[in-house]
Enzyme design. Structure first.
Site, PDB file in Angstrom:
ATOM      1  N   ASP A 289       0.831  -1.197   0.000  1.00  0.00           N
ATOM      2  CA  ASP A 289       0.000   0.000   0.000  1.00  0.00           C
ATOM      3  C   ASP A 289       0.873   1.258   0.000  1.00  0.00           C
ATOM      4  OD1 ASP A 289      -2.593   1.198   0.099  1.00  0.00           O
ATOM      5  OD2 ASP A 289      -2.279   1.643   2.221  1.00  0.00           O
ATOM      6  N   GLU A 336       0.918  -0.475  -5.097  1.00  0.00           N
ATOM      7  CA  GLU A 336      -0.246   0.414  -5.090  1.00  0.00           C
ATOM      8  C   GLU A 336       0.264   1.802  -5.470  1.00  0.00           C
ATOM      9  OE1 GLU A 336      -2.110   3.477  -4.242  1.00  0.00           O
ATOM     10  OE2 GLU A 336      -1.778   2.969  -2.142  1.00  0.00           O
ATOM     11  N   ASP A 389     -11.542   1.429  -0.753  1.00  0.00           N
ATOM     12  CA  ASP A 389     -11.703   2.859  -0.437  1.00  0.00           C
ATOM     13  C   ASP A 389     -12.681   3.564  -1.376  1.00  0.00           C
ATOM     14  OD1 ASP A 389     -10.071   3.085   1.796  1.00  0.00           O
ATOM     15  OD2 ASP A 389      -8.259   3.414   0.619  1.00  0.00           O
TER      16      ASP A 389
END
Length: 494
Positions: A289, A336, A389
């Site tokens: 991430d 990511e 998200d």
């Protein structure tokens, strides 16, 4: 940790066309406050396997704080014990099942561990293998319990500053609580290994998620204060976040302490090597991430209410990844690479041949050069309709203006299928090696079913669950048809 041959085998998962479903285990059905590693988890694997889906993507599996965010956890290593299946514990250790008193159940099981010499040997081997984080984590958890879940920097000085005599005395006085914590982690890792092995035998790979940062109130920071930007009392001098972007006009203020990369360089990134050891034990491959944070992090001074007044701090990401790849050999990582991506971030990603991410919900807000439009994809990437998200695809589409909807449908060739099916088909048809669809989109659900709204502390965040009744009778058949049509049927078992 898996050996280098097993890691190299994982590379084939990223090299071939396949499809995945994004579902955190807490969202599985069941009678408890969250999903667990029980029969519903195995049933979900069966669904994926039957549908030709080769990848189950999850959010971080670590122990969260009370708000439930898997991105703000009490340890970068410890598993979320809410996911433990009580029935398995009762059956495995021959104790009476009380599914709503987990402490008592674990204590009973631990008291019977000597009955099975093989299991006792496994427990002690686990304690030895994971001692580098587990012993301190058990102390941290015990102290949080003693001090009503207050953060470690608010504990008495002798515990905050880890005085040796105080911690040794604590180990003696709180032996039962400490050993229960260690045993609960043993149970978590055993159950997860069983589920992962079952998934692998059925041709399903486990795709994990590793946040770049760790929570300030965590065993990691308490034990390794010198590696974080803290003052002498343990308070953070600065906080992590991102500048204004797609998700927030004022940026996102995450609140995690920033790393002291100069200190991490001094010991050859030992902390990161150990962190990746745990990740590679848990997953077949890993989404890292906020990958851009390995080039530069957004640092926000303490006292700021938003992330707008931060600045970039350079990070020795190249040196870190060189060390990781030298130590482990091939590491199956997906970067990511969303948000403010600069050429140096792309260079770091590409130099290590890491797949990036493409989000279809981001594709229609600009012109034909938008990198998230499928005609701009490269093969070495992972495409999503949306992520944890994002709003659900149905909610996202219904929230667009009429003109925006027309532009989207025009690009998609004015499909006869409604949303979200049309966007799912677009992801599957794309050149991206891996196409991932959130479970909410597969079920055609609206905004009330989204997993998280970034920048908010809404009580509904991280709480979403599905039920088997939501699944259409033709779900498996429809998914398998999509996978077959677009060359994404899962391959043989790992």
């Amino acid at each position: 940790m898996r050996d280098k041959a097993a890691l190299q085998q994982s590379k084939s998962v990223l090299d071939r066309r396949t499809a995945g479903i994004l579902l955190h285990p807490t969202s599985l059905p069941g009678p408890y406050s969250t999903g667990i590693f029980g029969e519903d988890a195995y049933r979900f694997v069966d669904l994926l396997s039957a549908a030709g889906i080769g990848v189950w993507q999850l959010l971080p599996l670590n122990e969260p704080h009370g708000e439930g965010s898997p991105y703000q956890c009490q340890s970068a290593h410890a598993g979320d014990t809410r996911l433990i299946d009580p029935a398995w514990v009762a059956e495995e250790y021959g104790v009476e099942l009380d599914p709503f008193d987990m402490d008592q159940l674990l204590d009973l099981a631990l008291s019977k561990i000597h009955v099975s010499p093989g299991r006792e040997e496994e427990f002690h081997a686990f304690l030895s293998q994971h001692a580098y984080w587990l012993d301190d984590y058990a102390l941290y958890r015990t102290l949080r319990l003693l001090y009503q879940n207050r953060p470690w920097w608010e504990w008495p000085d002798e515990y905050r500053d880890r005085h040796k005599d105080a911690l040794e005395e604590l180990q003696e006085k709180q032996y039962i609580e400490i050993n229960r914590c260690r045993f609960s982690q043993f149970v978590f890792f055993c159950q997860w290994k069983n589920l992962r092995d079952y998934a692998n035998r059925n041709g399903v790979s486990l795709f994990g998620d590793m946040p770049i940062f760790v929570a300030h109130d965590s065993a990691d920071v308490w034990v390794n204060r010198e590696l974080f930007d803290l003052d002498e009392r343990g308070f953070a001098r600065s906080r992590s976040g991102v500048p204004p972007d797609y998700f927030s006009a004022t940026g996102q203020l995450w609140g995690n302490p920033l790393y002291r990369w100069d200190k991490m360089l001094e010991d050859d990134f030992a902390w990161w090597l150990r962190r990746f050891e745990t990740q590679l034990e848990l997953y077949d491959f890993i989404r890292v991430d906020h990958f851009r944070g390995f080039v530069a992090c957004w640092s926000v001074p303490m006292g700021e209410d938003t992330a707008m007044n931060g600045h970039w701090v350079d990070v020795p990401g190249r040196e870190l990844f060189e060390k990781l790849f030298a130590h482990f050999g091939y590491i199956p990582i997906v970067a990511e690479d969303l948000g403010v991506i600069t050429p140096d971030v792309e260079t770091l990603r590409d130099d290590f041949d890491l797949p990036g991410m493409r989000i279809l919900q981001f594709a229609f807000d600009s012109d034909a050069d938008n990198p998230y439009l499928p005609h701009n994809f490269i093969q070495n990437c992972v495409v999503y309709t949306g992520t944890h998200d994002n709003d659900t695809t149905l909610g996202w589409f219904e929230g667009r203006t009429l003109d925006a909807r027309k532009r989207i449908l025009d690009y998609l060739g004015n499909p006869g299928e409604p949303m979200p099916a049309a966007l799912i088909r677009t992801a599957m048809a794309s050149v991206a090696s891996l196409a991932v669809v959130p479970m909410q989109d597969l079920l055609g659900l609206g905004s009330e079913h989204r997993m998280n709204t970034p920048g908010t502390s809404a009580e509904v965040n991280w709480r979403w669950r599905f039920t088997w009744e939501m699944c259409a009778e033709t779900l498996v058949e429809d998914l398998r048809s999509l996978c077959e049509t677009y060359g994404r049927l899962r391959k043989a078992a790992l």
